[in-house]
Every structure is written in structure tokens, then in C-alpha cells.
Design an enzyme around this catalytic site. Structure first.
Site, short mmCIF file in Angstrom:
data_model
loop_
_atom_site.label_atom_id
_atom_site.label_comp_id
_atom_site.label_asym_id
_atom_site.label_seq_id
_atom_site.Cartn_x
_atom_site.Cartn_y
_atom_site.Cartn_z
N CYS A 98 -10.34 -1.36 -10.51
CA CYS A 98 -10.03 -0.33 -9.49
C CYS A 98 -8.40 -0.69 -8.94
O CYS A 98 -7.83 -0.21 -8.04
CB CYS A 98 -10.63 0.03 -8.57
N ASP A 135 -5.55 -7.84 -5.22
CA ASP A 135 -5.74 -8.77 -4.30
C ASP A 135 -6.12 -10.20 -5.14
O ASP A 135 -5.82 -11.13 -4.79
CB ASP A 135 -6.94 -8.65 -3.23
N HIS A 173 0.72 -1.33 -0.02
CA HIS A 173 0.14 0.06 -0.10
C HIS A 173 0.83 1.22 0.32
O HIS A 173 0.39 2.48 -0.49
CB HIS A 173 -1.03 -0.06 1.18
#
Length: 770
Positions: A676, A629, A364
Site C-alpha cells: 500500500c 516508511d 503526506h
């Protein structure tokens, strides 16, 4: 052997440099193996030759002078085969190579094992014996393989330390030695390294010299006095609760802090010109090494006490030190693990690059760096970060490399790339208000992923048509408690107002995995397969409902809110979430808020969801795919682990086939579907996703102009043909190469790697796009 192995590893881990580490290895292995010779040959990357770096048993004058070609001699044979070679009579072997200066003609038995670290051949560890009748047995061979595997990382780390200092393996001056990590955020940065490290971590204290010795002595004396006072107060407070033998522990601490003990040695190091923190680190580590090497178990445990005392002293030394850290005009932030809080400490406009030992291109922090447009390299596992402080650094976020103390030629080369990238960005500014439409009039919505208000400002200047993913966990992560409903409402209102009337899709709280809250810790052995995303918030409906209530109230008068549910793997999770969302909606309406029921969607990021698209789509208004993911789970690769980073590939055939299926199944039931994940921000990935039929692409703001430029310059037919071709391929690397080649031939080589492109000029690309 296990005890011997542990002792050797401990000793080598504490070595100050590569030469000391190698000397310890050959000395201890020779003794453990009860053999006459132990030598280490390292492969010099500059010359691709093996260099004798340390020996016990051969002539010492040969160290650093004897070298062999990559495939020369028995050492070269061990390296090329990458497996042990065990010979009773080495001189009779056809690959035997004799060097008179080593004196090895006396030794006949030979056992060599390769030293390999992360698939990189680093060298060869050799033992030799005089008697030809002796052959090294299987147990000895296994011990050598084990010690080589255990020590390869230490050798790599020590080698990197020397290289950063500008020295080759042979001690000669070296130039332009790069270190490979993984690309975190694209771009090139040239600046000065500033090492930031966690408080009270002795291992990460950088080595620095000082011109003000008296100041450092005073600082250390103040720290000693403060720690001594702390210990005396704790001892006095607990005196009535402890037995005499337990109370004696405090006396041990105080004796170690007496003037003639540990402080005296630290003061000696400071007087040699080292700063106080570095001097403390050296002395404490030496104490720890000495205790850990003792045979008595009680004395071994005293290493823990010394380490604890060292941390206490360091904590006092560091008070205010990080706060007063000076950031150069062009700062490259370096750390074991970069955190969002570290980014916020650098004054605005001075942060040009990031270097992180931990993490990968899909962690992240890397995603945040891409959103901010900061070139980043992650996963530099062998780099001693404390050596990079104050060094001039080149950060190549395209290739995932850094260069310390670059030469003038290398600096000039990368400056050209920086200039080209800046020119490219300026050339794309004309696209801001133009629609994202192919040459044959196929329209794709261009959305952005946001988390901070700075993301919004950048997104608006780049022509975003809405927010495809607002990471609501960001306001939670910057607090030391759960934010109140009013605080959340203010955060959400900023985002909704900035893009109104365009849609803003807010993901409900997605914590767990690599996103932790300090005030709500989740300790799990396998966090990515554990309690995260919707699983957490459904177990805590009070958190979920408060957040949804804040979102809905923030949308009053705007009505551009969309809610997205993360980590969905079961239909029951959607139904339970919808039940809570509708309950909150009616409560908010009852409270007098004039709002519309927001659209609710599901984030597809778990393989189970891929096979339930139709059932999920029947219950929600839209679908969005989180490719980061989804790729991680499909390939069983932790995207934050640099050791397996090469296995994580968004162009893997299984990932592409899953994406095709998701788009087809969603459209079959008439529901819009977008992406996204980071794949949407890659020009090649965006073209493939458009060809698959995705209705919207959401990415970081920095990627938006490039993706829009590419899509506006190609036809849907061209993209569809490209997709058909690559779906026939079975290698992710071949697929990526084919997509890159297709874009290069279409004139978009600059978007993959400035400075290495072919095809149209920048002016032609910008003109065609506009």
C-alpha cells in the site's frame, strides 16, 4: 572570529537583495581578515562563466564586467577543484589570469575558497594582499571556508529572488529560468501563483505594491490603535503584580508605538507605494538588524521586543486578509509548507498546482496531492515564496521543476504536455470495469489508498476493487479534538458502504512522525524513531478501543471491514492489539450488533518486521507492506527532508531485496500479502511487485488506470524476467533506468514523462490494454 562570523551572517541574512548581500560580504570579510582585497565571483548558470559581482579593493568599474570561463584562471581552478587555494605569489602560478580593468596587478598573495550549496558550485570567495611575503595562515583559511559555507544558502536564496524577477546575475533580462525541487505529484500545471503564509510571520510576508495608499494607511493606523489598546489593558491588569521596572516594559512598547516612532517610518514606506504588511516587515527587520548588531547585550535583547511588537501589529493587519484572499481561475498554491487545510480553502475546480518549500515527494501532503491528481513540486529550499505571488507559474511535477513568468514558447511546450496527459487519461477510461490481469492470465487486485470522501469518489470512477489503506488519522487531523465514537462511525460507514461488498482495510490511528494533532502534540527530537503508530495507541487503549469499536459498529450489515496495525516491530505488540480487538468485538456483539469478526493484518514498515514475517503471519490474517516508511527506515533517510531527498530511492537494491523476502516468507505460511506504499502506484514498481508475488497493489486513485493498463499489456513471464535482471544490479539509479527503458520499449514511455516518450502511440496502447 566567532563573534565576527555571527555578525556577518546576521547582516547578510537581512540584506534586501543579492547585490546588497554580496556588498556586505566583501566589506565585512575584508575588514575581518585585515586584507586589502575581498571579492566574490559567482557562476552564472546561463553562460557557465564566473562574473565578478562585488569587490572591496579592486576597481569598482570591473564589477559585472569581468568574467572568466568555467576553468579559467585561479578562480576557475578553485571552482573546478572545489577546494581552497592559498598562494603567496599568485602571478607566478601558471593558471594566473590578469585583467587590467581590475587593477589586481598590485596584489600578490591569493586565497580563494569555493561557495557550494547543496553540492552546487555557486562561485568563489577571494581575498588578496599586496605584500608577497604575507601568506594567509591556516586559521584565516578555515575562517574563509566557514564563512563561505555559512553564507552559501543566503546567496542561493538571494540569487533565486533576482531570477524570479526575471534578472540574470549581471542584471540583464532573463527568460525561462527554472528552479529545481523534487517531484511531489506527477503532471503539469500552468496557472497563477497565490502565496499563503502562516499568520503573524513577518519573514514570509510577500512584497506588494498598492494603488490605494490611503486605504493601507488606514489599515495600519487601526492596527496600531488596536495593539496600543491591547498593551494598555494588559498593563492595567498586571499593574498590582509587577514591580516598577517590570511595568516599564509596557511603557517601552507604547513609546515605540507613538506617532513619531515606528508608525511614522511604516507610514513613510506605505506612501512610497508599498502595502501595509510589507512596509511593516521592512521597518521591523531594519530595527531588528540595528539592535542585533549592537555590542551591548541588553540592547541586543531589545530586538526580541521589536520582533514581538511587529508580530502583534501584523496579526491585526492580517485579520480577515487571508479569508478574503482571491483565488484565480487557475490557482497554483505556494507556501513555505503546504497543509491540507490550505487545499480546502481554494474553491472547487480552481486548484491546478502546488509548490511547497518544505517537504519531499514522500511527505503526506505530496501523497494527498497525488490522490487528488494535482501536479506538485516540493523541497524548493532556496525559493523566496513571497516573490511568487501573482506570477504566472509552470509546475512540472514530473521533473520537480517550476518556471516563473515563462516565455510564450515554454508555455506552449508545456501546454502540449498538459493536452497529452488529458488525452491519455481519457484513453484509459475504457479500462475502468476490466479486471487487472496480465496477458498470461495472472490476476492482481487493484486497491486504493484513501483518507477523504473525495478519494472515494475518484476511486470508484477509476475502477478500484476495494480500499487497501484507509488513513483513519485524517478525521482526527481535521478536528480540534478527538472525534467521538459516533463521529468516527459516520466517517468509517461512508467508506465501507461506498465499496461494499469489496474489502475496506482501515489502519488504526497512525500519528507521530510527520502527522501531528494540534490538540495532542508530540514533541520529540527524533519523531520518526519515537512515539508513533501502534506505540501511541497501545499506550492509550482508551483511544484504540474506541476507534475499533466505531469501526466494528460501522461495518454492521456490510462485513467488509479489515483492520490493519501500523508500525509493528514486536510480536508482543500484535498480541496485545489482538487482545484488545477481540475484547471490543465481544462487547459490541453483546450490545446487540450483528457483525463478523474482521480480518486483522499487520503493516510491514519497520526493518525488524521484515525478519519476523513468518511469526507475524502466524498471528494475523494478512500482511501489507508500507514501502514509504520501510524505504525510509532501511536507508536511514528522512523522507520529508529535501536535503537528503536524492538518497531516498524506492528502487534501492536493499529495498527490493527486502520486498522479495517479505513476499516469499508470507506465501510460505499461506498468508496473502499486498503493498500500500507509493511504489505500487508507479507503473514500473507495480510490475516488479507483481513479479515478486504480491497479491494486491494499493495506490492513489490517479495512478490506478496507468498501472492497470501496463499490467494488462504485459505477461507475468516478462515481468519475472525483468525482475531477475534488475536484482543483479547494485545501483538504484541504474535499476530505475533499466525498468523505465523496459517499459518504454514495451510502449509505455508516456506513463513516465508525457512529451518525451517513444514506442507505441497512445491509441495503440489504449487499444491493446482494452
Amino acid at each position: 572570529m566567532l563573534s565576527t562570523l555571527r555578525t556577518i551572517v546576521q547582516e547578510v541574512n537581512s540584506a534586501r537583495d543579492l547585490q546588497e548581500a554580496l556588498s556586505i560580504i566583501v566589506s565585512r570579510v575584508q575588514k575581518a581578515m585585515n586584507t586589502e582585497v575581498c571579492s566574490v565571483y559567482l557562476l552564472d548558470p546561463a553562460t557557465n562563466r564566473y562574473v565578478l559581482m562585488a569587490t572591496e579593493g579592486l576597481y569598482r568599474k570591473a564589477v559585472g564586467r569581468v568574467s572568466l570561463g568555467y576553468s579559467e584562471g585561479l578562480v576557475g581552478l578553485v571552482g573546478s577543484r572545489e577546494e581552497p587555494i592559498n598562494l603567496e605569489d599568485a602571478p607566478s602560478h601558471p593558471r594566473y589570469r590578469y585583467f587590467p580593468e581590475t587593477g589586481e596587478e598590485r596584489f600578490r598573495s591569493f586565497l580563494g575558497v569555493p561557495i557550494i550549496h547543496h553540492r552546487r558550485l555557486m562561485g568563489v570567495l577571494v581575498v588578496q594582499q599586496r605584500e608577497s611575503s604575507r601568506s594567509f595562515n591556516e586559521g584565516e583559511e578555515a575562517f574563509m571556508v566557514t564563512i563561505s559555507a555559512q553564507l552559501s544558502g543566503v546567496i542561493a536564496h538571494s540569487e533565486a529572488t533576482g531570477a524570479i524577477g526575471g534578472l540574470s546575475l549581471t542584471g540583464e533580462e532573463a527568460h525561462d529560468i527554472g528552479f529545481d525541487g523534487v517531484p511531489g505529484a506527477p503532471g503539469v500545471a500552468i496557472g497563477t501563483g497565490v502565496t499563503v503564509y502562516p499568520a503573524a510571520d513577518l519573514d514570509l510576508v510577500p512584497e506588494k505594491t498598492t494603488d490605494d495608499i490611503e486605504h493601507e494607511l488606514d489599515l495600519f493606523q487601526c492596527a496600531v490603535s488596536a495593539v496600543r489598546g491591547d498593551i494598555e489593558r494588559v498593563a492595567a491588569r498586571l499593574a498590582s503584580q509587577l514591580r516598577p521596572q517590570e511595568q516599564a516594559l509596557f511603557d517601552v512598547y507604547l513609546r515605540m508605538l507613538s506617532d513619531e516612532a515606528l508608525p511614522d517610518e511604516v507610514n513613510g514606506k506605505i506612501r512610497e507605494g508599498n502595502w501595509a504588511q510589507g512596509s511593516l516587515k521592512q521597518v521591523v527587520q531594519q530595527y531588528v538588524r540595528n539592535f542585533e548588531m549592537m555590542d551591548d547585550h541588553y540592547l541586543q535583547e531589545r530586538a526580541v521586543d521589536v520582533r514581538d511588537l511587529g508580530r502583534r501589529l501584523l496579526s491585526h493587519l492580517q485579520e480577515g486578509e487571508q479569508a478574503s484572499l482571491e483565488y484565480p481561475e487557475r490557482t497554483v498554491l505556494v507556501s513555505e509548507e503546504i497543509t491540507p487545510a490550505m487545499l480546502g480553502e481554494v474553491p472547487k475546480g480552481q486548484l491546478v498546482g502546488l509548490v511547497s518549500v518544505k517537504g519531499s515527494s514522500h511527505s503526506h501532503v505530496a501523497i494527498l496531492a497525488r490522490a487528488m491528481g494535482i501536479p506538485t513540486v516540493m523541497g524548493l529550499v532556496d525559493i523566496p515564496v513571497n516573490q511568487l505571488d501573482g506570477k504566472e507559474l509552470v509546475v512540472d511535477g514530473f521533473e520537480g521543476q517550476i518556471f516563473a513568468s515563462p516565455s510564450a514558447d515554454l508555455r506552449a511546450y508545456y501546454q502540449v504536455i498538459c493536452d497529452e496527459e488529458n488525452e491519455l487519461i481519457r484513453g484509459l477510461e475504457a479500462l475502468r470495469d476490466l479486471p487487472c490481469e496480465t496477458t498470461d492470465h495472472h490476476r492482481v487486485s487493484m486497491l486504493v489508498n484513501t483518507g477523504l470522501m473525495t478519494d472515494v469518489l475518484r476511486s470508484l470512477t477509476h475502477g478500484a476493487e476495494g480500499i487497501g489503506l484507509y488513513r483513519t488519522e485524517v478525521p482526527f487531523m481535521i478536528k480540534d479534538r478527538f472525534p467521538s465514537e459516533q463521529e468516527q462511525r459516520e466517517y468509517y460507514r461512508e467508506q465501507l458502504e461506498a465499496f461494499a461488498p469489496n474489502p475496506v482495510t482501515m489502519r488504526t490511528l497512525d500519528i507521530g512522525g510527520d502527522k501531528c494533532l494540534t490538540y495532542f502534540p508530540i514533541q520529540e527530537e527524533n519523531p520518526f524513531l519515537g512515539w508513533r503508530g501502534i506505540r501511541v495507541t497501545l499506550d492509550h487503549p482508551e483511544i484504540f478501543q474506541l476507534q475499533v469499536r466505531a469501526m466494528m459498529k460501522a461495518s454492521e450489515g456490510l462485513n467488509n471491514l479489515q483492520i490493519m496495525l501500523p508500525m509493528i516491530s514486536n510480536i508482543s505488540e500484535v498480541e496485545e492489539s489482538l487482545h484488545l480487538i477481540y475484547r471490543v468485538y465481544h462487547e459490541v456483539r453483546k450490545d446487540g450488533y450483528n457483525i463478523h469478526m474482521p480480518k486483522v493484518g499487520v503493516l510491514i514498515e519497520v526493518p525488524a518486521a521484515v525478519y519476523q514475517i513468518r511469526e507475524l503471519a502466524d498471528r494475523v490474517d494478512f500482511l501489507s507492506v508500507g514501502t514509504n516508511d520501510l524505504t525510509q527506515y532501511l536507508l536511514a533517510v528522512d523522507r520529508n527532508n529535501p536535503r537528503v531527498a536524492p538518497l531516498y530511492h524506492s528502487y534501492h537494491p536493499a529495498v527490493l531485496q527486502a520486498l522479495v523476502r517479505i513476499a516469499q516468507d508470507a506465501h510460505a505460511v499461506g498468508k496473502p500479502v499486498g503493498v500500500c506504499g507509493e511504489l505500487a502506484g508507479d507503473p514500473g514498481g507495480a510490475v516488479l511487485l507483481m513479479a515478486m508475488g504480491y497479491d494486491s497493489l494499493s495506490m492513489n486513485a490517479a495512478s490506478l488506470p496507468k498501472v492497470k493498463s501496463v499490467i494488462r499489456s504485459v505477461s507475468l513471464e516478462w515481468a519475472t524476467n525483468l525482475l531477475a535482471d534488475i536484482l543483479l544490479l547494485d545501483s538504484p539509479h541504474v535499476i530505475k533506468s533499466c525498468v523505465d527503458l523496459a517499459l518504454r520499449n514495451a510502449g509505455f514511455g508516456r506513463y513516465m514523462r508525457p512529451g518525451k516518450s517513444t514506442g507505441k502511440t497512445l491509441a495503440e496502447v489504449a487499444s491493446a490494454s482494452a
